[in-house]
Design an enzyme around this catalytic site. Structure first.
Site, PDB file in Angstrom:
ATOM      1  N   ARG A  69      51.272  36.770  40.795  1.00 35.67           N
ATOM      2  CA  ARG A  69      50.395  37.937  40.873  1.00 35.67           C
ATOM      3  C   ARG A  69      49.773  37.998  42.263  1.00 35.67           C
ATOM      4  O   ARG A  69      49.432  36.974  42.858  1.00 35.67           O
ATOM      5  CB  ARG A  69      49.286  37.869  39.824  1.00 35.67           C
TER       6      ARG A  69
ATOM      7  N   GLY B 236      55.277  26.036  34.620  1.00 35.93           N
ATOM      8  CA  GLY B 236      55.675  26.490  33.296  1.00 35.93           C
ATOM      9  C   GLY B 236      57.152  26.848  33.286  1.00 35.93           C
ATOM     10  O   GLY B 236      57.953  26.289  34.047  1.00 35.93           O
TER      11      GLY B 236
ATOM     12  N   GLY C  31      60.357  41.069  39.719  1.00 31.38           N
ATOM     13  CA  GLY C  31      60.644  39.786  39.085  1.00 31.38           C
ATOM     14  C   GLY C  31      61.476  39.830  37.830  1.00 31.38           C
ATOM     15  O   GLY C  31      62.477  39.124  37.707  1.00 31.38           O
ATOM     16  N   SER C  32      61.095  40.650  36.879  1.00 32.79           N
ATOM     17  CA  SER C  32      61.812  40.707  35.606  1.00 32.79           C
ATOM     18  C   SER C  32      62.750  41.906  35.519  1.00 32.79           C
ATOM     19  O   SER C  32      63.289  42.203  34.454  1.00 32.79           O
ATOM     20  CB  SER C  32      60.815  40.772  34.439  1.00 32.79           C
TER      21      SER C  32
ATOM     22  N   HIS D  54      57.632  44.081  43.216  1.00 31.64           N
ATOM     23  CA  HIS D  54      57.379  43.522  41.886  1.00 31.64           C
ATOM     24  C   HIS D  54      58.609  43.695  40.981  1.00 31.64           C
ATOM     25  O   HIS D  54      58.542  44.290  39.898  1.00 31.64           O
ATOM     26  CB  HIS D  54      56.156  44.174  41.245  1.00 31.64           C
TER      27      HIS D  54
END
Length: 323
Positions: free
Chosen positions: A242, A160, A292-293, A290
């Protein structure tokens, strides 16, 4: 339906102010206060009577949470791309518009994936521990820790927005071949010079296996002992999706017994990872919590999009990014 200005709950106090202020322009906003994260009890208590919720935690959004809010609830948006913690079927059964925030985090997560590829393939954790012992010997074979990205085969599981952004970033590394897998070939794959293959073929051929697919009933636990046994002993495994996509005990076994070369993980299970977990002791794994963003720009964009989704739902309009 509430009379007057709609009531909206923001479930985390650290949601960027731009998003909160956007909601305040037309809504009465309540913000949860608990730090480092609000408890589920606080969220459910404060959600009572709310018309909209900006769901900014990974706390489960299920029937219990919806019941706590009440039947007047008519707009929800998560501040995330992944929605594995949301009972989507239950939300839709109740006819509540639901939004999320895909796309805006793709670049930040892709940057991190490339960083983990480098850190894991060049064994940053092991090298850092050499500094702790002052055991520097540049002529020793021990210093030849790395695998090259140049000329390698990179397999992307989940092609994606994030997967495609990873490929775009890696173009400058002179990768030998890009592979991807999923339900079917994508037009964008051909444009990016990536080849669609089966999951098994990707595992067997890839020097780097990068996971960027959503967590769902198909992908839960897909990386098990069998999957790791099909990978090259020189392969680097990177997960920015995840933790539950991976059977963690199988990954640990593969790392300990050198069935794969190394791993770079932004996600794991559980989160937070207990401080006595074996992953924290292994030299051939790079771990980050975590992130990532987690850039200022990306998190602000995610929050603003979530706020706009909530406002659209309250107005009876189609959300910008509906689930």
């Amino acid at each position: 339906m509430s009379m007057g200005r709609p009531k909206v709950l923001v479930t985390h106090p650290e949601v960027p102010l731009t998003a909160i202020n956007l909601l305040k322009e037309s809504c009465d906003v309540t913000v949860c206060e608990g730090l480092p994260a609000p408890t589920r009890e606080e969220i459910l208590t404060k959600s009572k009577g709310m018309d909209g919720i900006l769901w900014a935690t990974h706390c489960k959004l299920d029937a219990e949470a919806l019941d706590a809010a009440g039947p007047q609830l008519r707009s929800i948006s998560s501040k995330s791309a992944g929605i594995d913690y949301i009972d989507v079927v239950e939300v839709k059964r109740r006819g509540i518009p639901l939004g999320h925030t895909p796309g805006v985090l793709s670049n930040a997560v892709a940057d991190l994936a490339v960083g983990l590829m480098i850190a894991a393939s060049r064994r940053f954790t092991e090298a850092r521990r050499i500094l702790d012992t002052c055991d520097w010997n540049v002529d020793s074979p021990r210093w030849m820790l790395g695998q090259d990205i140049q000329g390698s085969t990179v397999g992307i599981v989940g092609f994606g927005g994030i997967g495609q952004a990873i490929v775009k970033r890696l173009k400058g590394f002179e990768v030998g071949e890009f592979l991807y897998t999923g339900h079917s070939p994508k037009e964008d794959g051909e444009k990016l010079g990536a080849t669609f293959v089966t999951f098994d073929a990707l595992l067997k051929r890839s020097d780097f296996v990068v996971v960027s697919c959503p967590l769902n009933h198909e992908t839960n636990g897909m990386f098990d002992a069998v999957a790791f046994s099909k990978m090259k002993s020189t392969a680097i495994f990177v997960n920015v999706a995840r933790g539950d996509i991976v059977h963690q005990e199988a990954l640990v076994d593969a790392l300990v017994n050198k069935r794969i070369y190394a791993a770079g993980l932004d996600v794991m299970s559980p989160e937070p990872l207990p401080i006595d977990n074996i992953l924290l002791k292994l030299e051939n794994v790079v771990l980050i919590p975590h992130l990532g963003s987690a850039t200022i720009k990306t998190r602000e964009s995610m929050a603003n999009l979530a706020a706009q989704n909530v406002l659209k739902g309250l107005a009876g309009e189609k959300m910008i990014c509906p689930v």
